[in-house]
Motif scaffolding. Sequence first.
Motif, PDB file in Angstrom:
ATOM      1  N   UNK A   3       0.735  -1.298  -0.159  1.00 55.77           N
ATOM      2  CA  UNK A   3       0.087   0.408  -0.123  1.00 55.77           C
ATOM      3  C   UNK A   3       0.943   1.475  -0.163  1.00 55.77           C
ATOM      4  N   UNK A   4       1.931   1.019   0.766  1.00 55.00           N
ATOM      5  CA  UNK A   4       2.407   2.153   1.124  1.00 55.00           C
ATOM      6  C   UNK A   4       3.653   2.694  -0.536  1.00 55.00           C
ATOM      7  N   UNK A   5       3.888   1.313  -1.757  1.00 51.99           N
ATOM      8  CA  UNK A   5       4.794   1.287  -2.359  1.00 51.99           C
ATOM      9  C   UNK A   5       3.489   2.110  -3.460  1.00 51.99           C
ATOM     10  N   UNK A   6       2.741   2.110  -3.735  1.00 51.24           N
ATOM     11  CA  UNK A   6       0.821   2.156  -4.321  1.00 51.24           C
ATOM     12  C   UNK A   6       1.222   3.950  -4.746  1.00 51.24           C
ATOM     13  N   UNK A   7       0.904   4.395  -2.749  1.00 49.78           N
ATOM     14  CA  UNK A   7       0.251   5.336  -2.347  1.00 49.78           C
ATOM     15  C   UNK A   7       2.157   6.059  -3.331  1.00 49.78           C
ATOM     16  N   UNK A   8       3.142   5.845  -3.113  1.00 49.87           N
ATOM     17  CA  UNK A   8       4.406   6.754  -3.297  1.00 49.87           C
ATOM     18  C   UNK A   8       4.350   6.767  -4.761  1.00 49.87           C
ATOM     19  N   UNK A   9       4.043   5.905  -5.271  1.00 49.37           N
ATOM     20  CA  UNK A   9       3.898   5.932  -6.648  1.00 49.37           C
ATOM     21  C   UNK A   9       2.876   7.275  -7.823  1.00 49.37           C
ATOM     22  N   UNK A  10       2.095   7.059  -6.288  1.00 48.28           N
ATOM     23  CA  UNK A  10       1.472   7.807  -7.781  1.00 48.28           C
ATOM     24  C   UNK A  10       1.352   9.660  -7.044  1.00 48.28           C
ATOM     25  N   UNK A  11       1.880   9.614  -5.678  1.00 45.00           N
ATOM     26  CA  UNK A  11       1.732  10.871  -5.717  1.00 45.00           C
ATOM     27  C   UNK A  11       3.095  11.382  -6.081  1.00 45.00           C
ATOM     28  N   UNK A  12       3.859  10.863  -6.084  1.00 48.05           N
ATOM     29  CA  UNK A  12       5.354  11.442  -7.264  1.00 48.05           C
ATOM     30  C   UNK A  12       4.747  11.647  -8.452  1.00 48.05           C
ATOM     31  N   UNK A  13       3.842  10.542  -9.133  1.00 50.99           N
ATOM     32  CA  UNK A  13       3.730  11.722 -10.498  1.00 50.99           C
ATOM     33  C   UNK A  13       3.024  12.272 -10.936  1.00 50.99           C
ATOM     34  N   UNK A  14       1.975  12.443  -9.493  1.00 52.92           N
ATOM     35  CA  UNK A  14       1.267  13.983  -9.315  1.00 52.92           C
ATOM     36  C   UNK A  14       2.064  15.511  -8.661  1.00 52.92           C
ATOM     37  N   UNK A  15       3.497  14.773  -8.065  1.00 48.90           N
ATOM     38  CA  UNK A  15       4.414  15.561  -7.842  1.00 48.90           C
ATOM     39  C   UNK A  15       3.805  16.006  -6.300  1.00 48.90           C
ATOM     40  N   UNK A  16       3.005  15.245  -5.852  1.00 51.48           N
ATOM     41  CA  UNK A  16       2.849  15.871  -3.425  1.00 51.48           C
ATOM     42  C   UNK A  16       3.898  15.594  -3.364  1.00 51.48           C
ATOM     43  N   UNK A  17       4.469  15.664  -2.549  1.00 48.64           N
ATOM     44  CA  UNK A  17       5.443  15.465  -1.384  1.00 48.64           C
ATOM     45  C   UNK A  17       4.934  14.950  -0.283  1.00 48.64           C
ATOM     46  N   UNK A  18       3.379  15.998   0.082  1.00 49.07           N
ATOM     47  CA  UNK A  18       3.130  16.112   1.168  1.00 49.07           C
ATOM     48  C   UNK A  18       1.913  14.521   1.735  1.00 49.07           C
ATOM     49  N   UNK A  19       2.279  13.681   1.650  1.00 51.18           N
ATOM     50  CA  UNK A  19       1.920  12.450   2.135  1.00 51.18           C
ATOM     51  C   UNK A  19       1.655  11.595   2.642  1.00 51.18           C
ATOM     52  N   UNK A  20       1.122  10.626   3.259  1.00 54.60           N
ATOM     53  CA  UNK A  20       1.312   9.973   4.387  1.00 54.60           C
ATOM     54  C   UNK A  20      -0.305   9.298   4.391  1.00 54.60           C
TER      55      UNK A  20
END
Length: 235
Positions: free
Chosen positions: A42-59
Amino acid sequence: MPAPHSIVKLAADKPSVEHSAPLADLAKLNQWFEQDAMRMQALTVCAQVFAKLNIIDWAIAAGFVRDFVWDKLHGCSISELSELNDIDVIYYCEKNITQAQDKHIQQILLSLMPLNWSVKNQARMHIRNQDPQYHSCLDAMGYWPEKQTAIAVKLNAVKVNPQHASYSVNVKTGSCISANTLEFIHAFELACLFNFSLSHNPKRSSSIFEQRVIQKKWLERYPKLILQPTAKTNG
């Protein structure tokens, strides 16, 4: 045991300041998350998605961390761990604060991993909660009803291929040059999650806290928890 390679952000009086959490607690968190394939996916998938969206602040916050720790402290076996039936993903992005954006991200996550994702942009949640404007995910967590809920985790510096889901990840510990790091973000002392306390956050109505304790059945599910005296509020 080598020190876990984690970054810990703590919000109290100074939300942007980083502090050192107790080594033993960090070591446990790192080990437990590394050994839980579903959470790491789940963390890996989120990291992929937010990296593509250029959003750094997520958790990923709330029960994703809280219930996991309480399960472990209560000696639950792998088969007894709480189900991931509500994955609370938080992020902060002022460029687009519409609910449509949340749903869009939610659908992307769902397409990559079939879980019950719940995505909320903290740049607009202060409006619904009637709070002062939040300035980050960490700041927003400082207003959540329970101190133990205001703890989140993210995966940093993951090698991302946004074009497809890759659920394989290796989070190393004890190395300052690790490719991947777990970052634990918490609005209150990390120790409160490990000392079996269930504590009200005075920034939120005490009635909301008490209602959630009943609805979530935390004291029934986790009998070792000790309900702390409710802080005085106007609620």
